[in-house]
Every structure is written in C-alpha cells, then in structure tokens.
Write an enzyme that holds these catalytic residues in place. Structure first.
Site, mmCIF file in Angstrom:
data_model
loop_
_atom_site.group_PDB
_atom_site.id
_atom_site.type_symbol
_atom_site.label_atom_id
_atom_site.label_comp_id
_atom_site.label_asym_id
_atom_site.label_seq_id
_atom_site.Cartn_x
_atom_site.Cartn_y
_atom_site.Cartn_z
ATOM 1 N N CYS A 189 99.823 184.300 -5.799
ATOM 2 C CA CYS A 189 100.515 183.021 -5.880
ATOM 3 C C CYS A 189 101.702 183.234 -6.804
ATOM 4 C CB CYS A 189 99.609 181.929 -6.430
ATOM 5 S SG CYS A 189 98.240 181.481 -5.338
ATOM 6 N N GLY A 191 103.590 182.915 -1.792
ATOM 7 C CA GLY A 191 102.693 181.882 -1.297
ATOM 8 C C GLY A 191 103.412 180.919 -0.381
ATOM 9 N N ASN A 251 98.322 181.880 -11.482
ATOM 10 C CA ASN A 251 98.318 182.985 -10.538
ATOM 11 C C ASN A 251 97.232 183.934 -10.994
ATOM 12 O OD1 ASN A 251 98.878 185.192 -8.870
ATOM 13 N ND2 ASN A 251 100.503 185.937 -10.198
ATOM 14 N N TYR A 264 103.935 196.571 -3.302
ATOM 15 C CA TYR A 264 104.055 195.649 -2.184
ATOM 16 C C TYR A 264 104.493 194.239 -2.549
ATOM 17 C CZ TYR A 264 102.385 192.713 1.730
ATOM 18 O OH TYR A 264 102.289 191.796 2.739
#
Length: 493
Positions: free
Chosen positions: A36, A62, A136, A276
């Site tokens: 998030c 998100g 998060n 990533y």
C-alpha cells in the site's frame, strides 16, 4: 537451487493447454501485488491538494481504494472511496477537506476484504478525541491481539488488521496521546509504516526492523511523508531523510519531536522494494531504484550470458534490468513487449476467445522486433509461473525463434509476512520445482535467476549489516521477526 545456466534445445509445443492462457482468472497476470502507499502533510495550507498529488504518485502501490483525512485543528474532514485516486477525488472533494495537516492512503486488499469499510485512513472517535490512521505493512501478531481485545470488550468495525492499533491506543490507561501511541506500538510485531493523526497531532512511526519504507521531506516550512521519494518530486518537496527503524516522530504546535518506541533490532528493508515495487525514479536509502535495477541486470548478464539477437524487458519494473543486461552483453535492447495502461485491473472473459484476448489487452509482443530473433526476456520474478508461460508463448507466437528467460532476483520460494500479497508457499513454483523444471513449465529455451549474492551486491547497500540491512525471507526463508502462520500472512492495510 542451482544457479547454473539451463539451456534446452528441443522446443516443446507452443502451449500445453488448448490455448496459451488457459486457466487465467480475472487477475490476468500473477505478479506480486504492491503493498500500500501512505502520504502525509503537516503544516501546509494546501494539505489536501498535496495529499491528492502525493497519492497519485503512489498509485502503483494500490489501486483498490484511496482516502484522505485532514484536520484544521478542531475537527476531522475525511473522504474515502473505492477505485483510483482520480476516481475517488475531484476538485470539490479536495476543497472540502480543510486544514493544514493530512494523511492519505492507497490500498490493495490482502488481509481484509476489498470493501469501503476497510479503505483507509480509518477514522474513529474515542475518549481522547478524534483518531485517524493510515498504514503500509502487516502486523504478524494481529490475530492474537484481536482475540485479546475482543475478549476485553472491543468491538471491531472493519476486518483490517490496522484497526488493532486503534483499539490498543484507545484502551491505553495513558491520557497523554504520546504515551498511548508509544505503548501501542510496543505491542505490535511485523513490518509497518504508520501515519497516526490524533486531534491536531501527527505521529509517524516505522517498525523496529525498517521493513517498510517511509521518508520525510520538507515543503514551504512544513513537512511531508511518503512511502517513496517519487511523491516528493511530484509535490515539489525536498527529501530530508528516511524515518529510522523504531523511530516515532511527533508533529504538533511545537514542531517536530524525535522519539523512539523501540530500538532498532535487525535492520531488514524489504528487498522487493529494490527489485519490483518502488518506482524507478524513487530513491531508497539514497539508492536510486533505476540504477540499482540496471546493476541487477548487468550482474545477471555476467552470471548467465547467452548468445542472442535482442534483449527485452517485461514492462514496467523489468525495463531497467533489461537495459543493464543489454549494456553488459552488447546485445541490442529493444521494446519487444508493450503494456496497455488503460485496460483496468480486471477483464470479463465470457468465452475462451475473449479469455485469450484478455492477455493481449494487457500486454502485446512487437512482432517486427522479435520475429525470427533469439530473444532474451528479462523479468523481475516468477511467482506461480503462469505469467512467464503466457509471455514466453506470446513471444513465440509473434515469431521469436528462441526465448531465453532471465530473472533479476533469486527464486521466490517463500511467502511474505510483512505486507506483500503473496500466494501460499505451495503455490509458489520455485518452492517445489528445480530451475530445470521451472524452465520446462514456462516453455523457455533457457532460464537463469540472479544469485542472492549478486542481488545484494548489485543493490549496493553498505556491507556492515546482516544481508546488507535487507529482508530476503522470500528467497532464503530467513525472517527478521517470529512468524506464526504463513498461510494467513498478508497486508494489514
């Protein structure tokens, strides 16, 4: 698992099923979901607008819901909704969010259903006033704490693990919010970055291992906070520093107070942020993500050279590694795969024909680039293997003579407990198959994963800490905190 280069000359059939994406569900590609994103503002007259632009920059973290809560020092103003930031907010909504302090959130659901009630920031009223929270990460002891709180009389309004912290704060015997927040933070375990708003005071905290990124910047005499520095660039803020593991920053009428709720234990920033999740224009610990990924690609080329005609990356996170691989080998880099950014997150597939088209709506091969060529396809990870199979077969269908797959991370073998939505261990293809078996499963001519040591050195963090201060649990099963239930782990936001 062996890191040797595996090459196979006999090409299997283009696909194993009746069509190359047989079995695909509504999530066409099985990539890992981002955790998030959080964004905060303190002491700025345009707090809500800044939060909107900051969240927009973090949209990749998100896409299911977005929300902003502001305060003018007297009351809270909040709006949350399902969908993208630009769908949830318009100009009138932003203008209605008054005040100079704001916290915002973009969310993917993992621990907690994709419903409006779980959209953040979560906002509650308790005996100490108004409280809002955006986070998060994941609390690995959330279930245990939730049972304890419910037995003590707490009534939960959401299925989000984040609500656990709210109840811990509300039930604290401390009347001073600072002490209540600190006490609550000392009870939770996991990887987390919290923005907590209590009346007119903003609390900023990061877990003792520093698993989830959180940065602080300055703007026009105020402060901004974000999961990634790319959000600072968007709003014109100057990066100040990273929030430190176990640190608790408090912002009120007296400015910023630096405190701690815990000492740093084993520094363990999630390695997947480098591989990533984070945008390539973001910096983590003063390391630029694009440059780090280029180094991963270069190291991958040194470990696994293969004679080929063209190098291409799977958009978007693998582009940087593909450029590095091409530079190191001298093989030309080309845009062999194109991502369509306007298809939305799901696709209704009422027939086999449309199910097949659903993949091509998300990603397409550039035939004139790959036709008749030996292609090196760079990707950042392999999860279940279904995505790699579809892309390899897509390249073959476009005329690629050979497809050699190179992955810019080690085999992803273990679930994440700290906020990444990963399948169970049994669904991770690398947990049960050798590199050769994975190669066969994805229909590649050869397959190679970047070694763990190659990854660590390519990222380039200081060598003074264990694993250079990163969590590599998804690769080596070595987690920085106790973990109880792999199958239930998810993201508390």
């Amino acid at each position: 698992m062996s890191d040797e280069i595996l090459i196979h000359s006999d090409q299997p059939a283009l696909w194993t099923g009746r069509y190359y994406n047989e079995g695909v569900d509504s999530q066409v590609f099985d990539k890992l979901r981002e955790e998030c994103g959080v964004f905060g503002v303190f002491n700025h007259t345009e707090a809500s607008a800044l939060a909107y632009f900051g969240l927009h920059a973090l949209q990749h973290r998100g896409e299911e819901s977005a929300g902003i809560c502001t305060t003018d020092g007297e009351q809270f103003y909040v709006h949350r909704g399902m969908g993208l930031v630009k769908e949830v907010f318009d100009n009138d909504r932003i203008l209605s969010l008054k005040g100079s302090t704001a916290i915002g959130h973009v969310r993917y659901s993992t621990a907690g259903a994709s419903k409006l009630q779980n959209a953040q920031p979560l906002v509650f009223r308790f005996r100490g006033g108004d409280l809002a929270i955006a986070t998060n990460g994941n609390l690995v002891n959330a279930d245990e704490l939730r049972r304890e709180l419910e037995e003590a009389g707490s009534i939960f309004q959401t299925t989000s693990d984040t609500e656990v912290l709210i109840h811990l704060i509300a039930r604290s015997k401390h009347h001073d919010p600072r002490l209540a927040v600190k006490e609550a933070l000392q009870r939770v375990v996991g990887g987390f970055a919290f923005l907590i708003l209590i009346n007119d005071t903003l609390f900023v905290a990061q877990d003792p291992n520093g698993l989830r990124p959180l940065m602080i910047g300055t703007l026009d005499g105020g402060y901004v906070f974000a999961s990634e520095t790319c959000a600072f660039e968007t709003v014109g803020a100057a990066y100040l520093r990273d929030v430190q593991p176990g640190e608790l920053l408090i912002f009120d009428k007296d400015g910023m107070t630096e405190d701690r709720f815990a000492e740093m234990t084993r520094r363990s920033l999630c390695a997947m942020e480098f591989i990533y999740f984070s945008r390539p224009d973001s910096d983590v610990d003063n390391i630029n993500l694009h440059m780090a990924r280029k180094r991963m690609g270069m190291r991958l080329a040194m470990e696994s050279f293969v004679d080929a005609d063209v190098v291409t990356g799977v958009p978007d996170s693998s582009i940087s590694a593909a450029i590095g691989f091409a530079e190191q080998t001298g093989i030309p880099y080309e845009i062999g795969l194109i991502k369509n950014r306007y298809t939305g997150r799901t696709f209704i597939q009422p027939s086999q024909e449309l199910r097949e088209r659903g993949v091509k709506m998300k990603l397409s091969a550039v035939r004139k680039v790959v036709e008749g060529k030996r292609v090196v396809m760079i990707d950042d990870s392999i999860v279940r293997g279904t995505t790699s199979l579809r892309i390899v077969n897509m390249l073959r269908e476009a005329g690629a003579r050979e497809v050699h797959v190179r992955i810019s991370s080690p085999p992803y073998m273990n679930p994440c407990f700290y906020g990444i939505d990963t399948p169970s261990r049994s669904e991770l293809i690398a947990s049960s198959k050798t590199v050769e078996e994975i190669r066969q499963a994805i229909n590649a001519d050869s397959l190679h994963f970047l070694s763990k040591q190659g990854l660590i050195e390519a990222i380039g963090r200081p060598a003074s800490e264990y694993n250079r201060g990163m969590c590599l649990g998804c690769f080596d099963n070595d987690y920085p905190t106790p973990v109880a239930d792999a199958e239930k782990a998810g993201c508390s936001c």
